[in-house]
Design a protein around this motif. Structure first.
Motif, PDB file in Angstrom:
ATOM      1  N   MET A  32      15.953  28.680  54.013  1.00 58.44           N
ATOM      2  CA  MET A  32      16.908  29.764  54.227  1.00 58.44           C
ATOM      3  C   MET A  32      16.196  30.942  54.883  1.00 58.44           C
ATOM      4  O   MET A  32      15.097  31.313  54.471  1.00 58.44           O
ATOM      5  CB  MET A  32      17.521  30.207  52.894  1.00 58.44           C
ATOM      6  N   ALA A  33      16.822  31.529  55.903  1.00 57.28           N
ATOM      7  CA  ALA A  33      16.224  32.668  56.589  1.00 57.28           C
ATOM      8  C   ALA A  33      17.313  33.531  57.200  1.00 57.28           C
ATOM      9  O   ALA A  33      18.435  33.075  57.445  1.00 57.28           O
ATOM     10  CB  ALA A  33      15.259  32.192  57.668  1.00 57.28           C
ATOM     11  N   TYR A  34      16.970  34.798  57.442  1.00 56.03           N
ATOM     12  CA  TYR A  34      17.897  35.748  58.048  1.00 56.03           C
ATOM     13  C   TYR A  34      17.100  36.549  59.063  1.00 56.03           C
ATOM     14  O   TYR A  34      16.075  37.143  58.734  1.00 56.03           O
ATOM     15  CB  TYR A  34      18.480  36.679  56.979  1.00 56.03           C
ATOM     16  N   THR A  35      17.561  36.556  60.312  1.00 60.43           N
ATOM     17  CA  THR A  35      16.889  37.317  61.356  1.00 60.43           C
ATOM     18  C   THR A  35      17.740  38.519  61.737  1.00 60.43           C
ATOM     19  O   THR A  35      18.945  38.387  61.995  1.00 60.43           O
ATOM     20  CB  THR A  35      16.636  36.442  62.603  1.00 60.43           C
ATOM     21  N   VAL A  36      17.123  39.693  61.738  1.00 58.23           N
ATOM     22  CA  VAL A  36      17.822  40.913  62.129  1.00 58.23           C
ATOM     23  C   VAL A  36      17.970  40.900  63.641  1.00 58.23           C
ATOM     24  O   VAL A  36      16.989  40.995  64.370  1.00 58.23           O
ATOM     25  CB  VAL A  36      17.048  42.171  61.669  1.00 58.23           C
ATOM     26  N   LYS A  37      19.183  40.772  64.120  1.00 63.31           N
ATOM     27  CA  LYS A  37      19.415  40.739  65.562  1.00 63.31           C
ATOM     28  C   LYS A  37      20.761  41.377  65.868  1.00 63.31           C
ATOM     29  O   LYS A  37      21.703  40.739  66.291  1.00 63.31           O
ATOM     30  CB  LYS A  37      19.355  39.307  66.102  1.00 63.31           C
ATOM     31  N   SER A  38      20.805  42.654  65.606  1.00 65.07           N
ATOM     32  CA  SER A  38      22.025  43.417  65.826  1.00 65.07           C
ATOM     33  C   SER A  38      21.707  44.640  66.654  1.00 65.07           C
ATOM     34  O   SER A  38      20.658  45.258  66.492  1.00 65.07           O
ATOM     35  CB  SER A  38      22.623  43.847  64.480  1.00 65.07           C
ATOM     36  N   SER A  39      22.602  45.007  67.540  1.00 63.21           N
ATOM     37  CA  SER A  39      22.404  46.199  68.355  1.00 63.21           C
ATOM     38  C   SER A  39      23.052  47.425  67.729  1.00 63.21           C
ATOM     39  O   SER A  39      23.167  48.463  68.368  1.00 63.21           O
ATOM     40  CB  SER A  39      22.993  45.974  69.752  1.00 63.21           C
ATOM     41  N   GLY A  41      14.663  41.908  65.162  1.00 64.24           N
ATOM     42  CA  GLY A  41      13.871  40.692  65.312  1.00 64.24           C
ATOM     43  C   GLY A  41      13.133  40.250  64.069  1.00 64.24           C
ATOM     44  O   GLY A  41      12.548  39.167  64.042  1.00 64.24           O
ATOM     45  N   VAL A  42      13.158  41.066  63.013  1.00 66.50           N
ATOM     46  CA  VAL A  42      12.494  40.706  61.757  1.00 66.50           C
ATOM     47  C   VAL A  42      13.219  39.530  61.107  1.00 66.50           C
ATOM     48  O   VAL A  42      14.448  39.472  61.082  1.00 66.50           O
ATOM     49  CB  VAL A  42      12.477  41.915  60.796  1.00 66.50           C
ATOM     50  N   THR A  43      12.458  38.582  60.573  1.00 63.95           N
ATOM     51  CA  THR A  43      13.036  37.438  59.866  1.00 63.95           C
ATOM     52  C   THR A  43      12.690  37.514  58.383  1.00 63.95           C
ATOM     53  O   THR A  43      11.526  37.726  58.019  1.00 63.95           O
ATOM     54  CB  THR A  43      12.515  36.110  60.446  1.00 63.95           C
ATOM     55  N   LEU A  44      13.704  37.367  57.551  1.00 62.60           N
ATOM     56  CA  LEU A  44      13.537  37.421  56.098  1.00 62.60           C
ATOM     57  C   LEU A  44      13.789  36.046  55.503  1.00 62.60           C
ATOM     58  O   LEU A  44      14.662  35.314  55.957  1.00 62.60           O
ATOM     59  CB  LEU A  44      14.528  38.408  55.482  1.00 62.60           C
TER      60      LEU A  44
END
Length: 343
Positions: free
Chosen positions: A1-8, A209-212
């Motif tokens: 499981m992962a979540y990548t911050v990719k929002s403008s 771009g950070v991945t959690l």
């Protein structure tokens, strides 16, 4: 499981007042507000509430416009939908609105409601707004722009319309008798201070771009406030001084100097630690503010009394419910309030 911050979203102009009202809504206006400890700013969304263990999330998107159309509200749901289709589980999806047009609600008196209060004529427009916005966003996969998923999502969205002034949002933090609630100007100043602290978190670090691997990892980037920080900020402002710090309150000096010199530092630290526990004990907030009120009123009624005399006039039943204090730390708290009133 992962979540990548990719929002403008971070590039958009911020409706700062609305975002702070949204934070205080999460903190004080929900039945489950006591569960929320962290407020993560501009990470998963405009704002995301998180419990102490970081494994329960209240996701919130805010919009300050006073009369957005159903279509525009649909476009604003896109970041909530992004999180709905992500690998992370969010307990709640909330859109906090500055207002709505008359074409949205079935019952115009409701300011907090689900999709069942959206008019049948407005719902297709809202869905079209969401679909069109999803198509524009690179962070929404085409496979996720699906009627079934959108329908499931909308059943979970909670709509909240801002219906309080800045001062009313702050009053909900301060559980005091109206006779000693600070002035309107002070309440607004407190709101603005919370707003500035919240806005400052947006510049804490770059997270695009950070991945959690897990939601709690968001806290590693320092883009959050806590209920404890906000309560302390409020108390500091009410008393016009730092409630918890290295300085010995002037009214406490008579007690402080009687202590053996080598133990004075520990005495001060212990008193401040007890006060911290009492202030931040979410299970006893009502009792903490009742004690504050009792001390405050006792000082006003006996302005020339010293701390020892004031202590003996306090309501013992109220004291008994505030288990974080002992005799010395409570006298320290009396000193802090007495000095604050005297300033």
């Amino acid at each position: 499981m992962a979540y990548t911050v990719k929002s403008s979203e971070r590039l958009r102009p911020s409706a700062a007042d609305t975002e702070t009202k949204a934070l205080l809504y999460l903190m004080n206006f929900r039945d489950d507000s006591d569960e929320i400890f962290f407020f993560v700013v501009d990470f998963f969304n405009d704002l995301t509430g998180m419990n102490k263990m970081g494994d329960k999330l209240w996701d919130l998107q805010s919009k300050g416009d006073k009369q957005p159309s159903p279509y525009i509200i649909g476009t604003e749901l896109v970041t909530l939908y992004k999180n709905f289709v992500s690998e992370f589980e969010f307990a709640y999806y909330i859109i906090f609105l500055g207002g709505v047009s008359s074409s949205l609600r079935i019952d115009d008196t409701l300011t907090r409601f689900g999709i069942d209060n959206i008019k049948s004529t407005a719902k297709p427009k809202l869905i079209n707004g969401l679909r069109d916005e999803c198509k524009k966003k690179t962070y929404i996969d085409d496979n996720d722009i699906d009627d079934t998923k959108i329908d499931q999502f909308l059943k979970k969205v909670y709509f909240v319309i801002d219906d309080q002034s800045k001062s009313e949002y702050v009053k909900k933090i301060i559980k005091l008798n109206p006779t000693i609630i600070p002035s309107e100007d002070t309440l607004v100043a407190i709101f603005n201070e919370i707003r500035d602290a919240q806005s400052g978190k947006k510049n804490a670090s770059v997270v695009e771009g950070v991945t959690l691997v897990a939601p709690d990892e968001a806290l590693n980037y320092g883009r959050h406030l806590t209920t404890t920080e906000i309560r302390l900020l409020v108390l500091n402002r009410i008393l016009n001084q730092d409630v918890i710090g290295a300085k010995v309150p002037h009214s406490f000096i008579d007690i402080y100097v009687q202590f053996p010199e080598e133990k004075r530092k520990n005495l001060l630290e212990d008193c401040q630690l007890d006060l911290s526990r009492a202030l931040f004990n979410t299970n006893c907030q009502e009792d903490f503010w009742k004690l504050f009120e009792n001390i405050y009123q006792t000082i006003l009624e006996n302005p020339t009394d010293k701390v020892e005399e004031l202590y003996r006039k306090l309501d013992k039943l109220i004291i008994g419910r505030c288990l974080d204090f002992d005799v010395l730390s409570l006298k320290y708290f009396v000193s802090v309030i007495k000095d604050g009133i005297s300033l």
